[in-house]
Design a protein around this motif. Structure first.
Motif, PDB file in Angstrom:
ATOM      1  N   LEU A  10     -98.011 -19.255  30.036  1.00 63.12           N
ATOM      2  CA  LEU A  10     -98.077 -17.940  30.675  1.00 63.12           C
ATOM      3  C   LEU A  10     -98.411 -18.012  32.163  1.00 63.12           C
ATOM      4  O   LEU A  10     -97.717 -17.393  32.979  1.00 63.12           O
ATOM      5  N   PRO A  11     -99.450 -18.774  32.579  1.00 61.68           N
ATOM      6  CA  PRO A  11     -99.713 -18.843  34.027  1.00 61.68           C
ATOM      7  C   PRO A  11     -98.560 -19.435  34.833  1.00 61.68           C
ATOM      8  O   PRO A  11     -98.286 -19.006  35.945  1.00 61.68           O
ATOM      9  N   SER A  12     -97.866 -20.411  34.261  1.00 62.46           N
ATOM     10  CA  SER A  12     -96.764 -21.028  35.003  1.00 62.46           C
ATOM     11  C   SER A  12     -95.578 -20.074  35.146  1.00 62.46           C
ATOM     12  O   SER A  12     -94.761 -20.228  36.064  1.00 62.46           O
ATOM     13  N   ALA A  13     -95.480 -19.110  34.254  1.00 62.54           N
ATOM     14  CA  ALA A  13     -94.337 -18.191  34.275  1.00 62.54           C
ATOM     15  C   ALA A  13     -94.609 -16.926  35.065  1.00 62.54           C
ATOM     16  O   ALA A  13     -93.724 -16.056  35.138  1.00 62.54           O
ATOM     17  N   ILE A  14     -95.789 -16.774  35.648  1.00 58.59           N
ATOM     18  CA  ILE A  14     -96.149 -15.516  36.322  1.00 58.59           C
ATOM     19  C   ILE A  14     -95.164 -15.134  37.423  1.00 58.59           C
ATOM     20  O   ILE A  14     -94.730 -13.972  37.496  1.00 58.59           O
ATOM     21  N   PRO A  15     -94.768 -16.040  38.334  1.00 62.55           N
ATOM     22  CA  PRO A  15     -93.800 -15.612  39.365  1.00 62.55           C
ATOM     23  C   PRO A  15     -92.489 -15.098  38.773  1.00 62.55           C
ATOM     24  O   PRO A  15     -91.943 -14.091  39.240  1.00 62.55           O
ATOM     25  N   SER A  16     -91.990 -15.771  37.747  1.00 58.71           N
ATOM     26  CA  SER A  16     -90.745 -15.324  37.126  1.00 58.71           C
ATOM     27  C   SER A  16     -90.926 -14.007  36.391  1.00 58.71           C
ATOM     28  O   SER A  16     -90.039 -13.142  36.406  1.00 58.71           O
ATOM     29  N   ILE A  17     -92.090 -13.829  35.762  1.00 56.21           N
ATOM     30  CA  ILE A  17     -92.351 -12.579  35.051  1.00 56.21           C
ATOM     31  C   ILE A  17     -92.337 -11.404  36.023  1.00 56.21           C
ATOM     32  O   ILE A  17     -91.759 -10.348  35.745  1.00 56.21           O
ATOM     33  N   PHE A  18     -92.952 -11.583  37.182  1.00 57.30           N
ATOM     34  CA  PHE A  18     -93.000 -10.475  38.132  1.00 57.30           C
ATOM     35  C   PHE A  18     -91.658 -10.249  38.809  1.00 57.30           C
ATOM     36  O   PHE A  18     -91.353  -9.122  39.217  1.00 57.30           O
ATOM     37  N   ALA A  19     -90.859 -11.295  38.920  1.00 57.74           N
ATOM     38  CA  ALA A  19     -89.492 -11.083  39.405  1.00 57.74           C
ATOM     39  C   ALA A  19     -88.709 -10.225  38.406  1.00 57.74           C
ATOM     40  O   ALA A  19     -87.984  -9.291  38.791  1.00 57.74           O
ATOM     41  N   GLY A  20     -88.874 -10.516  37.120  1.00 54.80           N
ATOM     42  CA  GLY A  20     -88.234  -9.695  36.106  1.00 54.80           C
ATOM     43  C   GLY A  20     -88.799  -8.292  36.044  1.00 54.80           C
ATOM     44  O   GLY A  20     -88.060  -7.319  35.834  1.00 54.80           O
ATOM     45  N   ALA A  21     -90.121  -8.176  36.240  1.00 53.02           N
ATOM     46  CA  ALA A  21     -90.740  -6.850  36.225  1.00 53.02           C
ATOM     47  C   ALA A  21     -90.230  -5.998  37.377  1.00 53.02           C
ATOM     48  O   ALA A  21     -90.020  -4.786  37.222  1.00 53.02           O
ATOM     49  N   ARG A  22     -90.043  -6.612  38.533  1.00 55.14           N
ATOM     50  CA  ARG A  22     -89.518  -5.857  39.683  1.00 55.14           C
ATOM     51  C   ARG A  22     -88.112  -5.330  39.390  1.00 55.14           C
ATOM     52  O   ARG A  22     -87.806  -4.158  39.649  1.00 55.14           O
ATOM     53  N   LEU A  23     -87.259  -6.194  38.841  1.00 53.64           N
ATOM     54  CA  LEU A  23     -85.914  -5.752  38.490  1.00 53.64           C
ATOM     55  C   LEU A  23     -85.945  -4.691  37.392  1.00 53.64           C
ATOM     56  O   LEU A  23     -85.238  -3.683  37.460  1.00 53.64           O
ATOM     57  N   ILE A  50     -96.674  -2.601  46.102  1.00 50.63           N
ATOM     58  CA  ILE A  50     -97.745  -2.841  45.132  1.00 50.63           C
ATOM     59  C   ILE A  50     -97.443  -4.078  44.294  1.00 50.63           C
ATOM     60  O   ILE A  50     -98.329  -4.910  44.031  1.00 50.63           O
ATOM     61  N   GLN A  51     -96.192  -4.223  43.879  1.00 54.78           N
ATOM     62  CA  GLN A  51     -95.819  -5.409  43.106  1.00 54.78           C
ATOM     63  C   GLN A  51     -95.996  -6.679  43.924  1.00 54.78           C
ATOM     64  O   GLN A  51     -96.402  -7.718  43.392  1.00 54.78           O
ATOM     65  N   ASP A  52     -95.683  -6.622  45.213  1.00 56.90           N
ATOM     66  CA  ASP A  52     -95.871  -7.799  46.070  1.00 56.90           C
ATOM     67  C   ASP A  52     -97.340  -8.216  46.111  1.00 56.90           C
ATOM     68  O   ASP A  52     -97.659  -9.415  46.038  1.00 56.90           O
ATOM     69  N   ARG A  53     -98.238  -7.252  46.238  1.00 55.56           N
ATOM     70  CA  ARG A  53     -99.673  -7.564  46.302  1.00 55.56           C
ATOM     71  C   ARG A  53    -100.167  -8.154  44.986  1.00 55.56           C
ATOM     72  O   ARG A  53    -100.911  -9.139  44.966  1.00 55.56           O
ATOM     73  N   ILE A  54     -99.755  -7.549  43.876  1.00 53.76           N
ATOM     74  CA  ILE A  54    -100.179  -8.057  42.571  1.00 53.76           C
ATOM     75  C   ILE A  54     -99.627  -9.459  42.331  1.00 53.76           C
ATOM     76  O   ILE A  54    -100.327 -10.354  41.840  1.00 53.76           O
ATOM     77  N   ASP A  55     -98.370  -9.665  42.697  1.00 46.40           N
ATOM     78  CA  ASP A  55     -97.744 -10.970  42.523  1.00 46.40           C
ATOM     79  C   ASP A  55     -98.465 -12.033  43.335  1.00 46.40           C
ATOM     80  O   ASP A  55     -98.688 -13.158  42.865  1.00 46.40           O
ATOM     81  N   THR A  56     -98.867 -11.685  44.560  1.00 41.41           N
ATOM     82  CA  THR A  56     -99.578 -12.646  45.412  1.00 41.41           C
ATOM     83  C   THR A  56    -100.918 -13.036  44.802  1.00 41.41           C
ATOM     84  O   THR A  56    -101.289 -14.213  44.764  1.00 41.41           O
ATOM     85  N   ARG A  57    -101.643 -12.058  44.304  1.00 39.00           N
ATOM     86  CA  ARG A  57    -102.962 -12.356  43.725  1.00 39.00           C
ATOM     87  C   ARG A  57    -102.851 -13.165  42.449  1.00 39.00           C
ATOM     88  O   ARG A  57    -103.621 -14.106  42.227  1.00 39.00           O
ATOM     89  N   LEU A  58    -101.879 -12.832  41.604  1.00 39.76           N
ATOM     90  CA  LEU A  58    -101.725 -13.592  40.369  1.00 39.76           C
ATOM     91  C   LEU A  58    -101.194 -14.996  40.636  1.00 39.76           C
ATOM     92  O   LEU A  58    -101.499 -15.922  39.892  1.00 39.76           O
ATOM     93  N   SER A  59    -100.430 -15.162  41.691  1.00 36.45           N
ATOM     94  CA  SER A  59     -99.950 -16.498  42.050  1.00 36.45           C
ATOM     95  C   SER A  59    -101.118 -17.370  42.500  1.00 36.45           C
ATOM     96  O   SER A  59    -101.173 -18.558  42.211  1.00 36.45           O
TER      97      SER A  59
END
Length: 278
Positions: free
Chosen positions: A197-210, A264-273
């Motif tokens: 799950l942690p390794s997939a966070i960037p991809s998850i948020f890319a999918g969430a944005r779409l 907002i998604q950019d900020r959340i993605d940065t913190r989770l990354s």
């Protein structure tokens, strides 16, 4: 008297008069993405206002930005647009969070087990390219036109990008990390939660944005078809009575919603990354 103290006093004055300093400041402003972004928007609006004013084009076809702002203010002051905005946001985010929870869990499950992935690939390949708008008549027959229908159409728009990107993110995880976790005695559930799950966070948020973008499109489209309240319903009604200013006002609200959600998604993605890297 030595000339060195005089030179030291004159140096700051000469630096302040140096023509290179303003150029550097101007170049820094021009390189700032925010200045470029908002500056280009302002230039387009000014050009739009001047062209519409000088050509005398009928506001039925192209209202001036100032007229759109007046219409937007009137719609907010009488409370109609605020109610529509709240209804649309509730439908979009309600379905989106359902899709996010199900999509991430399903994506990890598909990526972790080869047999599950073999079965799921067939259904994803068949359903993902299907235009979700075409499902609106069928969902109306099954669910009616109320809240369950709106939540379902929103979730359907978001779930496929989330599932696909979650699978890709998990599959790109370093196999050495998985082997190390298993050597340390981690269970399959712990491997999924602490490694995959942690390794997939960037991809998850890319999918969430779409997925969130698709959810907004589908909910607004569904509101235009069957909704009585919502931005889509307001947009359709304004078009029916030829209120072009109100049509543009609703479009501006939708555009502003997209910008806010993206930031907002950019900020959340940065913190989770950062959490992932830690």
């Amino acid at each position: 008297m030595s000339d060195q103290p005089i030179a030291e006093h004159l140096a700051p004055v000469a630096a302040s008069r140096d023509p290179i300093a303003p150029r550097g400041t101007r170049r820094a402003l021009l390189d700032d993405p925010r200045v470029l972004g908002w500056g280009s928007v302002a230039l387009v609006l000014i050009a739009w206002e001047l062209i519409a004013l000088l050509t005398g084009v009928n506001e039925l076809y192209l209202p001036r930005p100032t007229q759109i702002v007046v219409a937007l203010f009137d719609m907010f002051t009488n409370g109609r647009l605020a109610v529509d905005l709240f209804a649309t946001l509730a439908r979009v985010f309600g379905g989106f969070f359902i899709a996010l929870a199900i999509g991430v869990a399903l994506g990890i499950w598909i990526a972790a087990f080869d047999r599950v992935r073999a079965v799921a690939d067939m259904f994803i390949a068949a359903l993902y390219p299907l235009p979700k708008v075409t499902l609106i008549p069928l969902l109306i027959i099954w669910l009616g036109t109320g809240g369950p229908f709106m939540l379902t159409i929103s979730a359907l728009g978001a779930i496929f990008p989330i599932v696909i990107n979650t699978v890709l993110g998990v599959r790109q995880c370093d196999p050495g990390l998985v082997l190390a976790a298993r050597d340390l005695g981690a269970t399959q559930r712990q491997v999924m939660r602490l490694v995959l799950l942690p390794s997939a966070i960037p991809s998850i948020f890319a999918g969430a944005r779409l997925g969130l973008g698709v959810s907004i499109i589908l909910v607004v489209a569904a509101e235009m078809v069957v909704g009585k309240v919502g931005l889509g319903a307001r947009l359709y009604l304004a078009g029916q009575v030829l209120e072009t200013g109100q049509v543009f006002a609703v479009l501006i609200v939708l555009a502003a919603l997209g910008i806010i959600v993206t930031k907002i998604q950019d900020r959340i993605d940065t913190r989770l990354s950062r959490y992932r890297l830690a």
